[in-house]
Design a protein around this motif. Sequence first.
Motif, PDB file in Angstrom:
ATOM      1  N   UNK A  41       0.854  -1.186   0.000  1.00 21.86           N
ATOM      2  CA  UNK A  41       0.000   0.000   0.000  1.00 21.86           C
ATOM      3  C   UNK A  41       0.891   1.237   0.000  1.00 21.86           C
ATOM      4  N   UNK A  42       1.096   1.791  -1.173  1.00 19.58           N
ATOM      5  CA  UNK A  42       1.886   3.018  -1.319  1.00 19.58           C
ATOM      6  C   UNK A  42       0.984   4.238  -1.174  1.00 19.58           C
ATOM      7  N   UNK A  43      -0.203   4.166  -1.786  1.00 23.30           N
ATOM      8  CA  UNK A  43      -1.218   5.211  -1.643  1.00 23.30           C
ATOM      9  C   UNK A  43      -2.486   4.561  -1.091  1.00 23.30           C
ATOM     10  N   UNK A  44      -2.874   4.852   0.131  1.00 24.56           N
ATOM     11  CA  UNK A  44      -4.071   4.215   0.711  1.00 24.56           C
ATOM     12  C   UNK A  44      -5.354   4.681   0.028  1.00 24.56           C
ATOM     13  N   UNK A  45      -6.302   3.769  -0.098  1.00 25.46           N
ATOM     14  CA  UNK A  45      -7.584   4.111  -0.730  1.00 25.46           C
ATOM     15  C   UNK A  45      -8.760   3.919   0.228  1.00 25.46           C
ATOM     16  N   UNK A  46      -8.492   3.446   1.428  1.00 22.21           N
ATOM     17  CA  UNK A  46      -9.575   3.277   2.407  1.00 22.21           C
ATOM     18  C   UNK A  46     -10.265   1.951   2.274  1.00 22.21           C
ATOM     19  N   UNK A  47     -10.547   1.333   3.402  1.00 20.54           N
ATOM     20  CA  UNK A  47     -11.170   0.010   3.400  1.00 20.54           C
ATOM     21  C   UNK A  47     -12.653   0.104   3.053  1.00 20.54           C
ATOM     22  N   UNK A  48     -13.241  -1.015   2.599  1.00 16.56           N
ATOM     23  CA  UNK A  48     -14.695  -1.040   2.371  1.00 16.56           C
ATOM     24  C   UNK A  48     -15.448  -0.762   3.669  1.00 16.56           C
ATOM     25  N   UNK A  49     -16.695  -0.333   3.554  1.00 14.87           N
ATOM     26  CA  UNK A  49     -17.485  -0.046   4.739  1.00 14.87           C
ATOM     27  C   UNK A  49     -17.854  -1.323   5.516  1.00 14.87           C
ATOM     28  N   UNK A  50     -17.956  -2.440   4.799  1.00 16.03           N
ATOM     29  CA  UNK A  50     -18.259  -3.703   5.472  1.00 16.03           C
ATOM     30  C   UNK A  50     -19.704  -3.825   5.955  1.00 16.03           C
TER      31      UNK A  50
END
Length: 203
Positions: free
Chosen positions: A191-200
């Motif tokens: 993970x070089x640029x984070x994109x945020x986890x799914x809401x789940x």
Amino acid sequence: MSTGNTQNVKITVADPSALGLVGLAMVTLVASSQKLGITTGVAFVLPWAIFLGAIAQLIASIYDFKHNNILGATTFGAYALFWFGVGTSWLIKLGVFGPALAATADPKQLAFAFIGYLIFSLFLTIGFMETNKVLFSILVLIDILLLCLAIDTYSANHTAHTIAAWSELIISLLSFYGSGAVVLNHHFGKVFLPVGKPFGIFK
């Protein structure tokens, strides 16, 4: 003599979302400059609408279908066709297909097209809640853009036009980031640029 053996060949293709996102980023960047009044006219928006907004996203759609990614493939494919439609509408308005057709063009019909895409986009937004937060944010902004475009096209509402312009610009910036994240995260294997986890919520 046939042995009856069946050989399966698997063809691996790279993730096409980086290409689709940069196509979206480029067309929305150029188009937002016109809506914000930084530039004028759509003559030089058209090439980016056709080649980046439409063709780049269509290529991404085709390869996402090969990935069996129905959400990504349908999204890129639908928005590729959206930009083909918008580009053609601009060509009609500019009189490329003749003055008679241009004279009978009713902009309010475009408002209904934007409403149709808004309905479709709302379903996609629910799906993108379970991808990552960058893609989800892009879809939310697309929803806002389509709603404001429909209002502005139907009633020439200045506030809706302004909101649409800024939404389109932010879509562009997020799409550039999302495209860069796909490329660099894959390239570096981390993970070089984070994109945020799914809401789940749904998965």
